[in-house]
Design an enzyme around this catalytic site. Structure first.
Site, PDB file in Angstrom:
ATOM      1  N   GLU A  84       0.700  -5.458  11.120  1.00  0.00           N
ATOM      2  CA  GLU A  84       1.488  -5.024   9.948  1.00  0.00           C
ATOM      3  C   GLU A  84       2.914  -5.538  10.075  1.00  0.00           C
ATOM      4  OE1 GLU A  84      -0.244  -1.056   7.846  1.00  0.00           O
ATOM      5  OE2 GLU A  84       1.523  -0.830   9.073  1.00  0.00           O
TER       6      GLU A  84
ATOM      7  N   HIS B  30       0.849  -1.191   0.000  1.00  0.00           N
ATOM      8  CA  HIS B  30       0.000   0.000   0.000  1.00  0.00           C
ATOM      9  C   HIS B  30       0.880   1.234   0.000  1.00  0.00           C
ATOM     10  CE1 HIS B  30      -0.262   0.404   4.726  1.00  0.00           C
ATOM     11  NE2 HIS B  30       0.939   0.089   4.317  1.00  0.00           N
TER      12      HIS B  30
ATOM     13  N   HIS C 274       3.742  -5.358   3.390  1.00  0.00           N
ATOM     14  CA  HIS C 274       3.802  -5.983   4.709  1.00  0.00           C
ATOM     15  C   HIS C 274       3.430  -7.455   4.584  1.00  0.00           C
ATOM     16  CE1 HIS C 274       4.043  -2.137   6.861  1.00  0.00           C
ATOM     17  NE2 HIS C 274       3.103  -1.693   6.049  1.00  0.00           N
TER      18      HIS C 274
ATOM     19  N   HIS D   7      -1.142 -10.364  -2.161  1.00  0.00           N
ATOM     20  CA  HIS D   7      -0.324  -9.949  -3.286  1.00  0.00           C
ATOM     21  C   HIS D   7      -1.009  -8.891  -4.154  1.00  0.00           C
ATOM     22  CE1 HIS D   7       2.086 -13.325  -1.986  1.00  0.00           C
ATOM     23  NE2 HIS D   7       3.082 -12.736  -2.621  1.00  0.00           N
TER      24      HIS D   7
ATOM     25  N   CYS E  65       6.005   5.888   4.928  1.00  0.00           N
ATOM     26  CA  CYS E  65       4.873   5.098   4.419  1.00  0.00           C
ATOM     27  C   CYS E  65       4.088   5.795   3.315  1.00  0.00           C
ATOM     28  CB  CYS E  65       3.936   4.693   5.556  1.00  0.00           C
ATOM     29  SG  CYS E  65       4.723   3.537   6.694  1.00  0.00           S
TER      30      CYS E  65
ATOM     31  N   HIS F 110       5.004   0.358  -0.316  1.00  0.00           N
ATOM     32  CA  HIS F 110       5.744  -0.629   0.462  1.00  0.00           C
ATOM     33  C   HIS F 110       4.784  -1.755   0.830  1.00  0.00           C
ATOM     34  CE1 HIS F 110       3.712   1.862   3.407  1.00  0.00           C
ATOM     35  NE2 HIS F 110       3.853   0.897   4.298  1.00  0.00           N
TER      36      HIS F 110
END
Length: 150
Positions: free
Chosen positions: A136, A16, A31, A75, A25, A29
């Site tokens: 996360e 996201h 998680h 994904h 952020c 990136h």
């Protein structure tokens, strides 16, 4: 009447970007998310029922959460459709990438609210969604609790 909480955990990978955020952020990136879904109910007392003694079959939780959350988010990249990231997302789709446009800033907290709306309608009326916790990272998570949202 004894109410019992039943929890199942899930893992998935999602990327996201937080448009307008004042830290790292803001960049795309990903998680390795860990999701814990907890429901509450009374174990079935009918000994002719194949689910006798269960609040809900773990397999039923798995079926719902995989279909509604894991398979959808795994994904994928989440981008706020109301941000300049929309154009980036459209280009990624053209290149064959899995993009989910959200009406919200795709923070962990807002993702949880979305997930509640995706899971709840598929639960049997005798089973209450009690909480959802989304990690996360190993040390950072957000949690939605039914008792806080009545």
């Amino acid at each position: 009447m004894n109410k019992i909480r039943v929890t199942k955990s899930f893992n998935f990978e999602t990327a996201h970007a937080l448009y307008g955020y004042d830290g790292k952020c803001k960049n795309i990136h990903g998680h390795s998310y860990k999701l814990f879904v907890t429901v509450k109910g009374v174990p079935i007392q009918d000994n002719s029922n194949p689910k006798f003694g269960m609040v809900i079959d773990f397999g039923d939780i798995k079926k719902i959460v995989r279909a509604e959350v894991v398979d959808r988010f795994d994904h994928a990249i989440l981008l706020n459709v109301n941000s300049p990231h929309k154009e980036l997302g459209e280009n990624l789709i053209k290149e064959g990438h899995k993009v989910i446009f959200t009406e919200y800033q795709p923070s962990c907290e807002n993702m949880l609210i979305d997930m509640v709306g995706l899971i709840r309608p598929h639960l049997d009326p005798t089973v209450e969604l009690q909480s959802i916790r989304l990690h996360e990272t190993e040390t950072s998570y957000a949690e939605w609790l039914a008792e806080d949202n009545k």
